[in-house]
Design a protein around this motif. Structure first.
Motif, PDB file in Angstrom:
ATOM      1  N   TYR A 181     -13.157  -8.380   0.136  1.00  0.00           N
ATOM      2  CA  TYR A 181     -11.640  -7.308   1.372  1.00  0.00           C
ATOM      3  C   TYR A 181     -11.199  -7.018   0.050  1.00  0.00           C
ATOM      4  CZ  TYR A 181     -11.728 -10.274   5.764  1.00  0.00           C
ATOM      5  OH  TYR A 181     -11.642 -10.489   6.747  1.00  0.00           O
ATOM      6  N   ARG A 182     -11.209  -5.372   1.790  1.00  0.00           N
ATOM      7  CA  ARG A 182     -10.738  -3.914   0.614  1.00  0.00           C
ATOM      8  C   ARG A 182      -9.076  -4.131   0.787  1.00  0.00           C
ATOM      9  NH1 ARG A 182      -8.647   1.201   1.868  1.00  0.00           N
ATOM     10  NH2 ARG A 182      -9.818   2.743   0.365  1.00  0.00           N
ATOM     11  N   ASN A 183      -8.613  -4.345   2.465  1.00  0.00           N
ATOM     12  CA  ASN A 183      -7.411  -4.779   2.337  1.00  0.00           C
ATOM     13  C   ASN A 183      -6.499  -5.415   2.887  1.00  0.00           C
ATOM     14  OD1 ASN A 183      -4.960  -3.106   2.617  1.00  0.00           O
ATOM     15  ND2 ASN A 183      -4.935  -2.315   4.659  1.00  0.00           N
ATOM     16  N   PRO A 184      -6.164  -6.835   2.429  1.00  0.00           N
ATOM     17  CA  PRO A 184      -5.637  -6.576   0.365  1.00  0.00           C
ATOM     18  C   PRO A 184      -6.956  -7.170  -0.261  1.00  0.00           C
ATOM     19  CG  PRO A 184      -4.615  -8.633   1.511  1.00  0.00           C
ATOM     20  CD  PRO A 184      -5.220  -7.703   2.775  1.00  0.00           C
ATOM     21  N   LEU A 185      -6.497  -5.997  -0.966  1.00  0.00           N
ATOM     22  CA  LEU A 185      -8.066  -7.017  -1.990  1.00  0.00           C
ATOM     23  C   LEU A 185      -8.190  -7.890  -2.675  1.00  0.00           C
ATOM     24  CD1 LEU A 185     -10.360  -4.078  -3.483  1.00  0.00           C
ATOM     25  CD2 LEU A 185      -8.756  -4.929  -5.239  1.00  0.00           C
ATOM     26  N   MET A 186      -9.400  -8.697  -1.970  1.00  0.00           N
ATOM     27  CA  MET A 186      -9.889  -9.535  -2.531  1.00  0.00           C
ATOM     28  C   MET A 186     -11.401 -10.068  -2.977  1.00  0.00           C
ATOM     29  SD  MET A 186      -8.546 -12.143   1.018  1.00  0.00           S
ATOM     30  CE  MET A 186      -8.422 -13.912   0.582  1.00  0.00           C
TER      31      MET A 186
ATOM     32  N   SER B  89     -12.268  -0.409   7.656  1.00  0.00           N
ATOM     33  CA  SER B  89     -10.670  -0.669   6.973  1.00  0.00           C
ATOM     34  C   SER B  89     -10.422   0.648   6.532  1.00  0.00           C
ATOM     35  CB  SER B  89     -10.538  -1.688   6.166  1.00  0.00           C
ATOM     36  OG  SER B  89     -11.919  -1.503   5.125  1.00  0.00           O
ATOM     37  N   VAL B 149      -7.164 -12.480   7.126  1.00  0.00           N
ATOM     38  CA  VAL B 149      -6.363 -12.173   5.473  1.00  0.00           C
ATOM     39  C   VAL B 149      -5.542 -10.860   6.093  1.00  0.00           C
ATOM     40  CG1 VAL B 149      -6.646 -11.234   3.606  1.00  0.00           C
ATOM     41  CG2 VAL B 149      -7.714 -13.093   4.964  1.00  0.00           C
ATOM     42  N   ASN B 158       2.598  -5.112   2.859  1.00  0.00           N
ATOM     43  CA  ASN B 158       1.450  -5.787   2.453  1.00  0.00           C
ATOM     44  C   ASN B 158       1.349  -4.003   1.145  1.00  0.00           C
ATOM     45  OD1 ASN B 158      -1.084  -5.364   0.525  1.00  0.00           O
ATOM     46  ND2 ASN B 158      -2.366  -4.408   2.168  1.00  0.00           N
ATOM     47  N   GLY B 160      -0.031  -3.329  -1.557  1.00  0.00           N
ATOM     48  CA  GLY B 160      -1.006  -2.992  -2.682  1.00  0.00           C
ATOM     49  C   GLY B 160      -1.791  -2.891  -2.205  1.00  0.00           C
ATOM     50  N   ILE B 162      -5.368   0.127  -1.715  1.00  0.00           N
ATOM     51  CA  ILE B 162      -5.635   1.219  -2.509  1.00  0.00           C
ATOM     52  C   ILE B 162      -6.045   2.279  -2.510  1.00  0.00           C
ATOM     53  CG2 ILE B 162      -7.914   1.200  -4.566  1.00  0.00           C
ATOM     54  CD1 ILE B 162      -8.239  -1.466  -3.523  1.00  0.00           C
TER      55      ILE B 162
END
Lengths: 296, 305
Positions: A181-186, B89, B149, B158, B160, B162
């Protein structure tokens, strides 16, 4: 008179004895009755990896229902679908009158519990390592009466995987980062199935321990770990990965070792099924190409 | 005493900022490329939530009002999540912002009908629109269980994210716009104070109540749209921070507003630091804001009464 009375008592005693005997006999007979011919097995399979295993065991014609994610092999296209992995249409499934339902872990645990309340036999299969995959194949073989084929399949898989491991042992282990996953990074840990696959093919997962199999990671930890190869399944484009802030010095990005679903089909390494050998070989090829470029 | 308290607050804020940046001795690259962008996003989000919260409580004359009450957040989260589950995303902030704007026009239409735009029409219009989009979010959650998620990241906050280099430039531009809008809201403080009484009285001293309410609503919606698009929905800050500020400086919006900006920003920074470091697993920041903020506020209520 007394003899008469005695005879009378004797005969009533005999009568009771006779009745008891006949009941015992009936019970015996009924238990000796030849077993009912087994009903035709009808399997509903909710998990794509279990479906692949069952197809490899030649059980496709006994599968009456699947989920939308079960797309391989192509014969599955004609089998009715009972919903998606996480959202099963219960009525559609019950209508198919399954004898056994094969479910996975994760979101499907709740469904499995509900079905058990309805007295439907549910088998949950969720292998998280190669060993567990072999065990799952054996288990499916035992349930479906295909023990021999399951054994053969396992032997075949073990042999090809051993061959890959032998090649992989000679590799200079590249550090690998798998992004889901990118957002959130996983990313994934070594406790996940795909994590063990990254390592089996000769790589070194940069997140060996995380608090869960699939967990959030910090971008700064990725930068610090300096992976040599990035496998990105987060549907982000290579152009974007390359321009992420602070990621330009990561060796994988500097040297262009970024792979997405186009280069390596996620189903080949995320699913604990018979195609895992293809996935392992593909990973090995990517690692080997990287290693070749490292040589002066 | 007052000056002492203020200087203590400022020192605490600076300390939080330094710890936030320097924790774990990051390299220079990580400091400038990862931590400072996150710090900026966090401060901006905290400021917007605290500031808009105080404006809404005043404008709607409702101590329970918060930045999300007019439905903008639900609409924005819906747009953002929709992009996320469709696999786009990168477009999540754009989807979030578009969702906020659609919601804004809907609420505008509902509140402005019949020559109204009074506070109850605005409140009811906002709440009902918010409920509608909340239903949409539930639907997306049900249909795309695999993407839980992404969805939870938006619903529980969130920080965080990027940034790519291009995205970061856009963010900086929007941050500058947000600061300008926040400043405009500050300039309206006295008027809002007067308006918090009856509309009739405000009108009699020459305030165009209806048009000002519209303007505040539109500009604050843009602010909320921007923060939800980048950081998701973060509860508690917008509701409670203005009350905390009022505890210390009294009801005057001219003082409450800047203090709300300040407390909002650094409270969120503290919470984000805790969310990242309290366990090995990074916790959703929205959980931490309430978990820390609620006991503090209870203590404050007990002490003051």
């Amino acid at each position: 008179m007394t003899t008469n009375k005695f005879a009378c008592r004797l005969s009533s005693g005999l009568k009771i004895l006779l009745i008891l005997l006949s009941i015992a006999m009936l019970l015996l007979i009924s238990s000796c009755k030849p077993k009912e011919t087994p009903k035709e097995e009808r399997y509903v399979v909710l998990s794509p990896e279990v479906a692949e295993i069952m197809a490899a065991l030649d059980l496709t014609d006994k599968i009456v229902g699947l989920t939308a994610e079960c797309t391989y092999p192509s014969e599955f296209a004609s089998i009715p679908k009972v919903g998606k992995f996480g959202t099963i249409r219960k009525e559609a499934m019950l209508k198919l009158e399954p004898t056994v339902v094969f479910a996975a872990g994760l979101e499907q645990e709740a469904i499995a519990e509900e079905l058990q309340k309805l007295n439907i036999k549910v088998v949950s299969v969720y292998p998280q390592s190669l060993e567990e995959m072999y065990a799952a194949i054996t288990n499916i073989g035992a349930i479906t009466g295909t023990e021999q084929r399951a054994k053969a399949l396992n032997e075949e898989l073990k042999a090809s995987i051993a061959a890959i491991q032998k090649k992989a042992a000679k590799l200079a282990k590249p550090k690998v980062y798998l992004e889901i996953y990118r957002n959130p990074l996983m990313s994934v840990s070594d406790d996940s199935f795909v994590g063990t696959i990254l390592e089996t093919a000769g790589g070194d997962n940069i997140f060996p321990t995380l608090e869960r199999e699939y967990a959030r990671v910090k971008p700064e930890d990725v930068i610090n770990a300096a992976p040599d190869i990035i496998i990105c399944y987060s549907r982000d484009s290579i152009k974007n990965i390359v321009s992420r802030k602070g990621w330009q010095d990561i060796p994988a990005i500097k040297n262009g070792y970024i792979y997405t679903h186009k280069e390596i089909n996620p189903d080949l390494i995320l699913r604990a099924g018979p195609r895992i050998t293809l996935g392992l070989n593909r990973l090995y090829d990517l690692y080997a190409a990287w290693e070749k470029d490292q040589r002066p | 005493m007052k000056a002492l308290r203020l200087s203590l607050l400022i020192i605490a804020a600076i300390a939080i900022g330094i710890i936030y940046l320097a924790w774990g001795k990051p390299s220079g690259l990580i400091l400038t490329q990862v931590r400072i962008p996150r710090l900026l996003l966090t401060l901006l989000t905290g400021m917007v939530l605290g500031g808009v919260g105080s404006v809404y409580q005043l404008m709607l004359s409702n101590p329970l009002a918060e930045p999300y009450i007019l439905g903008i957040s639900s609409g924005s989260a819906f747009g953002s999540i929709l992009m996320g589950v469709l696999g786009l995303s990168l477009l999540m902030p754009i989807g979030g912002f578009a969702g906020a704007m659609v919601t804004m026009f809907l609420v505008w239409g509902l509140a402005g009908r019949g020559g109204g735009f009074d506070r109850s029409r605005l409140l009811i219009g906002g709440v009902i629109t918010g409920m509608f989009f909340a239903a949409g979010i539930s639907l997306l959650m049900y249909l795309f269980l695999k993407d839980t998620v992404v969805i939870l990241g938006t619903l529980m906050g969130n920080l965080g994210r990027i940034f790519t280099i291009g995205e970061y430039r856009v963010f900086l531009g929007l941050a500058a716009l947000s600061l300008a809008l926040l400043f405009w809201l500050y300039s309206q403080s006295s008027t809002l104070d007067i308006m918090s009484g009856s509309d009739l009285y405000a009108g009699s001293v020459g305030i165009k109540v209806s048009s000002l309410r519209k303007r505040v609503f539109v500009l604050s919606s843009i602010l909320i749209g921007i923060t939800v698009a980048y950081a998701g929905i973060i509860g508690f800050v917008g509701l409670i921070v203005p009350h905390v500020a009022r505890f210390y400086v009294g009801p005057s919006q001219k003082k409450v507003y800047p203090l709300s900006l300040f407390i909002g920003a650094f409270f969120l920074l503290l919470c984000d630091f805790i969310a990242q470091n309290i366990t090995v697993l990074e916790l959703p920041v929205g959980v931490i804001t309430s978990a820390i903020g609620c006991p503090f506020f209870m203590w404050l209520m007990l002490k003051k009464s």
